[in-house]
Enzyme design. Sequence first.
Site, PDB file in Angstrom:
ATOM      1  N   GLU A 129      -1.958   5.087   2.929  1.00 52.86           N
ATOM      2  CA  GLU A 129      -1.892   3.738   2.684  1.00 52.86           C
ATOM      3  C   GLU A 129      -3.187   3.471   2.129  1.00 52.86           C
ATOM      4  OE1 GLU A 129      -0.115   5.011   5.005  1.00 52.86           O
ATOM      5  OE2 GLU A 129       1.792   4.626   4.886  1.00 52.86           O
ATOM      6  N   ASP A 149       0.947  -1.135   0.091  1.00 56.21           N
ATOM      7  CA  ASP A 149      -0.017  -0.043   0.002  1.00 56.21           C
ATOM      8  C   ASP A 149       0.890   1.114  -0.045  1.00 56.21           C
ATOM      9  OD1 ASP A 149       1.171   0.158   2.331  1.00 56.21           O
ATOM     10  OD2 ASP A 149      -0.588  -0.899   3.566  1.00 56.21           O
ATOM     11  N   HIS A 192      13.216   4.726  12.345  1.00 55.50           N
ATOM     12  CA  HIS A 192      13.194   4.861  11.005  1.00 55.50           C
ATOM     13  C   HIS A 192      14.082   6.194  10.472  1.00 55.50           C
ATOM     14  CE1 HIS A 192      11.056   5.982   7.349  1.00 55.50           C
ATOM     15  NE2 HIS A 192      10.337   4.843   7.226  1.00 55.50           N
ATOM     16  N   ARG A 222       3.045   8.426   8.978  1.00 56.84           N
ATOM     17  CA  ARG A 222       2.813   9.601   8.749  1.00 56.84           C
ATOM     18  C   ARG A 222       1.676  10.426   9.300  1.00 56.84           C
ATOM     19  NH1 ARG A 222       5.371   9.770   3.696  1.00 56.84           N
ATOM     20  NH2 ARG A 222       5.538  11.691   3.028  1.00 56.84           N
ATOM     21  N   HIS A 256       6.641   5.129  12.897  1.00 55.76           N
ATOM     22  CA  HIS A 256       7.149   5.957  11.886  1.00 55.76           C
ATOM     23  C   HIS A 256       5.768   6.575  11.146  1.00 55.76           C
ATOM     24  CE1 HIS A 256       5.749   3.038   8.589  1.00 55.76           C
ATOM     25  NE2 HIS A 256       6.072   2.045   9.485  1.00 55.76           N
ATOM     26  N   GLU A 271      -0.445  -9.163  -1.257  1.00 56.02           N
ATOM     27  CA  GLU A 271      -1.106  -8.643   0.131  1.00 56.02           C
ATOM     28  C   GLU A 271      -2.308  -7.311  -0.090  1.00 56.02           C
ATOM     29  OE1 GLU A 271       0.743  -5.357   2.984  1.00 56.02           O
ATOM     30  OE2 GLU A 271       1.197  -7.440   4.026  1.00 56.02           O
TER      31      GLU A 271
HETATM   32  C1  UD1 Z   1       6.718   4.630   3.742  1.00 55.35           C
HETATM   33  C2  UD1 Z   1       5.566   4.326   3.111  1.00 55.35           C
HETATM   34  C3  UD1 Z   1       4.487   3.630   4.216  1.00 55.35           C
HETATM   35  C4  UD1 Z   1       5.426   2.317   4.745  1.00 55.35           C
HETATM   36  C5  UD1 Z   1       6.824   2.748   5.063  1.00 55.35           C
HETATM   37  C6  UD1 Z   1       7.667   1.606   5.758  1.00 55.35           C
HETATM   38  C7  UD1 Z   1       4.167   5.840   1.425  1.00 55.35           C
HETATM   39  C8  UD1 Z   1       3.569   7.141   1.460  1.00 55.35           C
HETATM   40  N1  UD1 Z   1       4.817   5.523   2.800  1.00 55.35           N
HETATM   41  O1  UD1 Z   1       6.588   5.686   4.725  1.00 55.35           O
HETATM   42  O2  UD1 Z   1       3.529   3.107   3.673  1.00 55.35           O
HETATM   43  O3  UD1 Z   1       4.734   1.751   5.927  1.00 55.35           O
HETATM   44  O4  UD1 Z   1       7.602   3.465   3.886  1.00 55.35           O
HETATM   45  O5  UD1 Z   1       8.746   2.049   6.291  1.00 55.35           O
HETATM   46  O6  UD1 Z   1       4.734   5.170   0.588  1.00 55.35           O
HETATM   47  N2  UD1 Z   1      14.541   8.075   4.747  1.00 55.35           N
HETATM   48  C9  UD1 Z   1      15.914   7.820   4.534  1.00 55.35           C
HETATM   49  N3  UD1 Z   1      16.516   6.626   4.222  1.00 55.35           N
HETATM   50  C10 UD1 Z   1      15.719   5.642   4.084  1.00 55.35           C
HETATM   51  C11 UD1 Z   1      14.329   5.543   3.935  1.00 55.35           C
HETATM   52  C12 UD1 Z   1      13.792   6.958   4.388  1.00 55.35           C
HETATM   53  O7  UD1 Z   1      16.589   8.985   4.907  1.00 55.35           O
HETATM   54  O8  UD1 Z   1      16.314   4.425   3.541  1.00 55.35           O
HETATM   55  C13 UD1 Z   1      13.819   9.179   5.096  1.00 55.35           C
HETATM   56  C14 UD1 Z   1      13.809  10.345   4.004  1.00 55.35           C
HETATM   57  O9  UD1 Z   1      14.113  11.601   4.424  1.00 55.35           O
HETATM   58  C15 UD1 Z   1      12.397  10.267   3.367  1.00 55.35           C
HETATM   59  C16 UD1 Z   1      11.810   9.984   4.542  1.00 55.35           C
HETATM   60  O10 UD1 Z   1      12.309   9.079   5.411  1.00 55.35           O
HETATM   61  O11 UD1 Z   1      12.166  11.415   2.585  1.00 55.35           O
HETATM   62  C17 UD1 Z   1      10.288   9.501   4.580  1.00 55.35           C
HETATM   63  O12 UD1 Z   1      10.211   8.384   3.610  1.00 55.35           O
HETATM   64  P1  UD1 Z   1       8.773   7.894   2.930  1.00 55.35           P
HETATM   65  O13 UD1 Z   1       9.023   6.931   1.917  1.00 55.35           O
HETATM   66  O14 UD1 Z   1       8.366   8.884   2.180  1.00 55.35           O
HETATM   67  O15 UD1 Z   1       7.587   7.835   4.055  1.00 55.35           O
HETATM   68  P2  UD1 Z   1       7.755   6.486   5.115  1.00 55.35           P
HETATM   69  O16 UD1 Z   1       7.445   7.115   6.458  1.00 55.35           O
HETATM   70  O17 UD1 Z   1       9.172   5.923   5.153  1.00 55.35           O
HETATM   71  N1  UDP Z   2      12.144  -4.108  10.434  1.00 47.86           N
HETATM   72  C1  UDP Z   2      13.541  -4.249  10.168  1.00 47.86           C
HETATM   73  N2  UDP Z   2      14.344  -3.591  10.996  1.00 47.86           N
HETATM   74  C2  UDP Z   2      13.998  -2.502  11.894  1.00 47.86           C
HETATM   75  C3  UDP Z   2      12.388  -2.291  12.135  1.00 47.86           C
HETATM   76  C4  UDP Z   2      11.600  -3.199  11.189  1.00 47.86           C
HETATM   77  O1  UDP Z   2      13.709  -5.326   9.453  1.00 47.86           O
HETATM   78  O2  UDP Z   2      14.718  -2.007  12.520  1.00 47.86           O
HETATM   79  C5  UDP Z   2      11.139  -5.093   9.594  1.00 47.86           C
HETATM   80  C6  UDP Z   2      10.167  -5.611  10.274  1.00 47.86           C
HETATM   81  O3  UDP Z   2      10.450  -6.868  10.674  1.00 47.86           O
HETATM   82  C7  UDP Z   2       8.881  -5.795   9.390  1.00 47.86           C
HETATM   83  C8  UDP Z   2       9.180  -4.546   8.344  1.00 47.86           C
HETATM   84  O4  UDP Z   2      10.504  -3.967   8.756  1.00 47.86           O
HETATM   85  O5  UDP Z   2       9.005  -6.807   8.508  1.00 47.86           O
HETATM   86  C9  UDP Z   2       8.161  -3.329   8.736  1.00 47.86           C
HETATM   87  O6  UDP Z   2       8.667  -2.288   8.235  1.00 47.86           O
HETATM   88  P1  UDP Z   2       7.920  -0.489   8.485  1.00 47.86           P
HETATM   89  O7  UDP Z   2       7.476  -0.543   9.850  1.00 47.86           O
HETATM   90  O8  UDP Z   2       8.850   0.206   8.253  1.00 47.86           O
HETATM   91  O9  UDP Z   2       6.639  -0.600   7.603  1.00 47.86           O
HETATM   92  P2  UDP Z   2       5.287  -1.211   7.565  1.00 47.86           P
HETATM   93  O10 UDP Z   2       5.056  -2.600   8.038  1.00 47.86           O
HETATM   94  O11 UDP Z   2       4.407  -0.425   8.760  1.00 47.86           O
HETATM   95  O12 UDP Z   2       4.552  -0.727   6.273  1.00 47.86           O
END
Ligand code: UD1
Ligand code: UDP
Length: 375
Positions: free
Chosen positions: A134, A98, A243, A212, A210, A120
């Site tokens: 999502e 999602d 995160h 939003r 984490h 999923e």
């Molecule tokens: C995203 C997804 C969310 C998912 C989550 C898993 C969307 C809108 N959101 O949210 O559904 O649950 O990923 O974790 O698709 N960043 C880094 N390095 C990384 C990853 C992220 O620096 O490797 C930072 C960046 O500043 C980035 C911010 O995190 O802009 C947010 O990342 P983003 O993918 O937009 O949103 P998530 O909250 O990670």
């Molecule tokens: N996870 C990981 N390392 C971490 C935190 C989470 O490998 O430090 C794994 C966790 O086991 C799960 C997935 O990341 O499988 C969840 O990711 P996240 O919480 O970012 O996203 P969501 O599931 O909410 O979309």
Amino acid sequence: MEKKRVICVVGTRPEAIKMAPVVMALADDASFDVRILATGQHAAMLDQVLDFFGLSADRNLSIMKERQSLDHITSSVLTGAGQYFDDTQPAAVLVHGDTSTTFAAGLAAFYRGIPVGHVEAGLRSGNMRLPFPEEMNRVLVDKIITWGFAPTKLAADNLIKDGIPESAVSITGNTVIDALFYTISKRTVPECSELSALPENARFLLVTAHRRESWGKPLEGICEALTEILNAHPDIWMVIPMHKNPAVREIIRKHLQGHARVILCDPLDYPDFIWAMNASEFILSDSGGVQEEASAIKKPVLILRDVTERPEAVEHGSGILVGVNKEKILSAALRLLGSPEAIEAVRKKCEEQPFGDGTASVRIVKTLKESLLGR
Ligand code: UD1
Ligand code: UDP
């Protein structure tokens, strides 16, 4: 015979974890030419997962920007994925879950008439703004799919209620359970140095947050509850793999950095995170994937959200929906900490595995084979 090219799209950490078993199962089947398109919505957090599973992207769009907007993710994935599909002419595209990657890549495939499989599929909270964005991503992508791979019966029913033909829907289990079992078979001892700061036999809680919709005040409330839990239980430690998002890190650091019994660290490698889930007293998390994994290992998880699209975790007993209200989180955590029997009761209650038996990816490949190759 010509192999059928299937492109698996991943953008974020959980997509990579949950798509990895599907990629591996497709690669094991000589009928398919499987490719990974990484959008790079996440950078380090995506690479960390692909590295662990020994996978590498055939193409990485590397779209991530610090504090990126939803417009940026959606528009750059739509254009970049579209270009990659034009270059590679796949027989099918698989997207997962999602995220904005899921929606935009699915849309790019739809614009080209390429059949889309949704891994999923069918999760619904019933509230378009929770989780945000999502719920909208998953509802919209399901309008264009050829195959809906539903992890549970409830998810399959949701798809059918939304008008997806029954013939397009299959119940596969969740591929996260495949990933979990695979990972446990590879490594059970943690390797990262941060976890070595935990005293031997320390009782600890594992925390992740984490979402939003929790940025700002709700996350402040969560952190205040964590501080009060630490104050009330001087023997309890916390492991908080943060995160990478700066909007999340700033708040967590403001409240908890420097606390003697808190390990604030970078995201843990998947096997180390599973080790921490297992070794913890219980988990507090707003993550979707963690709710599923916690049920498989029979560990209580206080769900830091007002609604969950995974009600199976709550029915199963491992998931306890506490929301983002400080008092509610605190009282649920103190209740569990004050009563080892309450934790044991959760373990005892968790008989069934609501999210599958670890063979979801095999089922997905079987369906694709029947559909694309007529067998
Ligand atoms: C995203 C997804 C969310 C998912 C989550 C898993 C969307 C809108 N959101 O949210 O559904 O649950 O990923 O974790 O698709 N960043 C880094 N390095 C990384 C990853 C992220 O620096 O490797 C930072 C960046 O500043 C980035 C911010 O995190 O802009 C947010 O990342 P983003 O993918 O937009 O949103 P998530 O909250 O990670
Ligand atoms: N996870 C990981 N390392 C971490 C935190 C989470 O490998 O430090 C794994 C966790 O086991 C799960 C997935 O990341 O499988 C969840 O990711 P996240 O919480 O970012 O996203 P969501 O599931 O909410 O979309």
